[in-house]
Design a protein around this motif. Structure first.
Motif, PDB file in Angstrom:
ATOM      1  N   LEU A  62       4.484   3.547   4.414  1.00  0.00           N
ATOM      2  CA  LEU A  62       3.972   3.067   3.134  1.00  0.00           C
ATOM      3  C   LEU A  62       4.821   1.888   2.670  1.00  0.00           C
ATOM      4  O   LEU A  62       6.032   1.872   2.887  1.00  0.00           O
ATOM      5  N   ASP A  87      -5.618  -4.058   0.240  1.00  0.00           N
ATOM      6  CA  ASP A  87      -5.552  -3.940   1.695  1.00  0.00           C
ATOM      7  C   ASP A  87      -5.366  -5.323   2.330  1.00  0.00           C
ATOM      8  O   ASP A  87      -5.254  -6.333   1.625  1.00  0.00           O
ATOM      9  N   ASN A  96      -6.615   4.030  -6.655  1.00  0.00           N
ATOM     10  CA  ASN A  96      -5.193   4.189  -6.393  1.00  0.00           C
ATOM     11  C   ASN A  96      -4.329   3.290  -7.265  1.00  0.00           C
ATOM     12  O   ASN A  96      -3.301   2.798  -6.836  1.00  0.00           O
ATOM     13  N   THR A 119      -1.341   4.382   0.105  1.00  0.00           N
ATOM     14  CA  THR A 119      -1.776   4.619   1.482  1.00  0.00           C
ATOM     15  C   THR A 119      -1.136   3.584   2.401  1.00  0.00           C
ATOM     16  O   THR A 119      -0.644   2.546   1.946  1.00  0.00           O
ATOM     17  N   SER A 120      -1.208   3.838   3.681  1.00  0.00           N
ATOM     18  CA  SER A 120      -0.646   2.891   4.654  1.00  0.00           C
ATOM     19  C   SER A 120      -1.504   1.634   4.773  1.00  0.00           C
ATOM     20  O   SER A 120      -1.080   0.639   5.355  1.00  0.00           O
ATOM     21  N   ASP A 121      -2.730   1.657   4.230  1.00  0.00           N
ATOM     22  CA  ASP A 121      -3.606   0.484   4.248  1.00  0.00           C
ATOM     23  C   ASP A 121      -3.151  -0.592   3.265  1.00  0.00           C
ATOM     24  O   ASP A 121      -3.554  -1.753   3.370  1.00  0.00           O
TER      25      ASP A 121
END
Length: 141
Positions: A62, A87, A96, A119-121
């Protein structure tokens, strides 16, 4: 000896320059670099704030950030801030947004604001800042 005193005076004046420099980058230049990440709807408030530094790292896949928000104003400011994450294509990661966080930013002070991507995006962010009214609110029946 007669040239030493004027030379020393010039060196002292140069050292006391009004534009501070950190790591070879002037604060004004660094501030302009990060201003696109600062979202302030109130033009008067926008003049009183600047992002002067952004540090990022990866923590458990993250994006972890620390944003330095600087006051360009002599009095204390009562604010709230919120991170919005995007993103790789520049789209907002839906649902988010971080919650609004309270912040008191004293005159000409710096405050480090931490943020962690949901998120990792998430690859980039913006920081929204708004003023909080300090006037008493009256509720009418």
């Amino acid at each position: 000896m007669k040239y030493l005193v004027p030379l020393l005076a010039v060196c002292l004046l140069a050292a006391c320059s009004s534009r501070p420099t950190t790591s070879g980058i002037g604060v004004e230049q660094a501030s302009a670099q990060y201003q696109q990440q600062l979202k302030v709807d109130n033009p008067d408030l926008a003049k009183k704030l600047a992002i002067t530094d952004v540090k990022t790292r990866q923590t458990n896949q993250l994006t972890d950030v620390v944003v330095t928000l600087s006051s360009q104003y002599k009095k204390s400011q009562y604010l709230q801030y919120q991170f919005t994450w995007y993103d790789a294509d520049g789209f907002v990661i839906k649902g988010n947004h971080s919650p609004w966080q309270a912040l008191t930013l004293f005159g000409f002070a710096n405050m480090q604001l931490p943020g962690l991507a949901p998120t990792s995006d998430a690859v980039t962010f913006s920081l929204a800042v708004r003023e909080v009214s300090t006037e008493a609110q009256e509720f009418k029946k």
